[in-house]
Write an enzyme that holds these catalytic residues in place. Structure first.
Site, PDB file in Angstrom:
ATOM      1  N   HIS A   1       0.814  -1.219   0.000  1.00 13.22           N
ATOM      2  CA  HIS A   1       0.000   0.000   0.000  1.00 13.22           C
ATOM      3  C   HIS A   1       0.847   1.269   0.000  1.00 13.22           C
ATOM      4  O   HIS A   1       0.318   2.357  -0.241  1.00 13.22           O
ATOM      5  CB  HIS A   1      -0.974  -0.001   1.187  1.00 13.22           C
ATOM      6  CG  HIS A   1      -0.347   0.269   2.513  1.00 13.22           C
ATOM      7  ND1 HIS A   1      -0.033  -0.719   3.415  1.00 13.22           N
ATOM      8  CD2 HIS A   1       0.025   1.430   3.108  1.00 13.22           C
ATOM      9  CE1 HIS A   1       0.487  -0.185   4.505  1.00 13.22           C
ATOM     10  NE2 HIS A   1       0.541   1.124   4.341  1.00 13.22           N
TER      11      HIS A   1
ATOM     12  N   ASP B   1     -10.996  -8.232   2.257  1.00 12.03           N
ATOM     13  CA  ASP B   1      -9.964  -8.531   3.253  1.00 12.03           C
ATOM     14  C   ASP B   1      -8.910  -9.511   2.786  1.00 12.03           C
ATOM     15  O   ASP B   1      -7.953  -9.776   3.500  1.00 12.03           O
ATOM     16  CB  ASP B   1     -10.625  -9.030   4.538  1.00 12.03           C
ATOM     17  CG  ASP B   1     -11.358  -7.904   5.256  1.00 12.03           C
ATOM     18  OD1 ASP B   1     -10.707  -6.888   5.548  1.00 12.03           O
ATOM     19  OD2 ASP B   1     -12.564  -8.028   5.484  1.00 12.03           O
TER      20      ASP B   1
ATOM     21  N   SER C   1       4.518   1.980   8.445  1.00 13.62           N
ATOM     22  CA  SER C   1       4.070   0.932   7.521  1.00 13.62           C
ATOM     23  C   SER C   1       5.206   0.510   6.604  1.00 13.62           C
ATOM     24  O   SER C   1       5.956   1.345   6.100  1.00 13.62           O
ATOM     25  CB  SER C   1       2.910   1.443   6.673  1.00 13.62           C
ATOM     26  OG  SER C   1       1.767   1.653   7.451  1.00 13.62           O
TER      27      SER C   1
END
Length: 383
Positions: free
Chosen positions: A175, A240, A316
């Protein structure tokens, strides 16, 4: 933590991490397990149209599907696993390709591979990623920042963190460069930042006379040559499934010349030393600082580790690692066993519970990432 007690705790933590000293007198050595690893090989490659680079960088990912939700999801079939492990490659000139893969196991006593017939391959609310007292430690001083393991943490120009896993490769979260539909703005000119000392005018080098003139640390940037993102992230981001494949590999245009940390297959949480994981990242609330933390694993699924390590956006993509005994070489070794992804609010027996989540490096993911790095499956037989 402040004052003398906090300082003593910080010094103890740094001693344990940097000098590889255990604070516990354990009578046994947690050992890296041996796995029979599959092989993930490219089968066909298709050229794709140049993408738009207009997605907004997301420094965290959220999901309402928690441990019980994931545990109730069946493992992918062989065909599904091949789809999820197929991948997209983006090049520095903006071109991209899609590669379909096959999954194999190595025949006993042979150097050939044969096909594997089967492979088991919330509610909106303010995100709280600090649990109780803030247990993070900002790492200062070039003697720590420029040495292993902290020196393996790098910063992406999109705002995330990455980890050096080979001479020219950085592991991060998908991401950080791709939102599941298209690439993040700036990815075509993606750079990776390495901390180095910033000297006052007239100073330089690493000798003792000049080290006293160090003003602060700065980033030295290297351009990225190409990136790999699994199709499991691109195909599954709308649900998900995507969370399980939130990882990407970056290849630099030139070697970084630093010690790196190898990847490894994630052992079960009960086999981790003390049940703990460690990672360092560039959290946004401490700009310019490398922040280290460790914590217990609270739960796990086949693809994810659930924990409550204190973290903020910017961390992240950090490599989650542990240090275990490597029996064949008779030495301790740290390995990256996961990638820090983001935050989740989940319903636990009717009560909201929040976790920070890391993507586990499973045997299949290890085979895929290792092949991206090595380009030869025979070099990917040890996880």
């Amino acid at each position: 933590m402040a004052g003398i007690p906090g300082l003593l705790i910080l010094l103890l933590v740094l001693l344990c991490v940097f000098m590889q000293v255990s604070p516990y007198n354990v009578p046994w050595k947690p050992t890296w397990p041996a796995y029979r690893l599959p092989i993930v090989l490219p089968q066909s490659t298709l050229k794709l149209a140049k993408p738009d680079f207009d997605a907004k960088a997301k420094l965290e990912v959220s999901s309402s599907c928690g441990p019980q939700c994931h545990k109730g999801t069946p493992l992918p079939t062989y065909e599904e696993a091949k789809q999820y492990l197929s991948y997209e490659t983006l090049y520095a000139n903006g071109s991209r390709t899609e590669t379909q893969v096959g999954i194999y196991i190595l025949s006993n006593g042979e150097g050939r591979a044969r096909s594997r017939d089967s492979e088991a391959a919330g509610k909106s609310r303010r995100k709280r990623q600090i649990y109780g007292y803030d247990g993070r430690f900002s790492i200062f001083g070039k003697d720590f920042l420029l040495n292993y393991p902290f020196s393996t943490s790098v910063k992406l120009s999109t705002g995330c963190t990455g980890t050096l896993v080979a001479e020219k490769h950085v592991l991060t979260a998908a991401h950080c460069i791709h939102d599941g539909k298209t690439y993040v703005k700036g990815t075509q000119k993606l750079r990776v930042g390495f901390l180095k000392p910033k000297y006052k005018d007239g100073a330089g080098g690493d000798n003792s006379s000049s080290s006293a003139l160090v003003e602060k640390m700065k980033f030295q940037w290297i351009r990225v040559k190409r990136t790999h993102v699994p199709k499991g992230w691109i195909k599954g981001n709308a649900n998900d499934i995507g969370m399980d494949y939130d990882y990407a590999l970056l290849e630099l245009k030139k070697p970084h010349k630093r010690k790196f940390m190898k990847i490894g297959v994630s052992p079960p949480a009960k086999q981790l030393p003390g049940g703990r994981i460690h990672f360092s990242g560039y959290d946004n609330d401490r700009p310019g600082n490398l922040v280290y933390r460790f914590c217990d694993v609270k739960d796990e699924t086949y693809d994810l580790l659930y924990q409550q390590c204190d973290a903020q956006p910017g961390a992240s993509g950090s490599g989650v690692y542990v240090r275990m005994w490597k029996r064949p070489q008779q030495k301790w070794e740290r390995k990256i066993i996961g990638i820090f992804s983001g935050h989740q609010w989940v319903d636990m027996n009717g009560s909201p519970q929040d976790f920070n989540v890391a993507v586990r490096i499973t045997p299949l993911k290890y085979a895929q990432i290792c092949y991206w790095i090595k380009g030869n499956y025979l070099d990917c037989r040890e996880g």
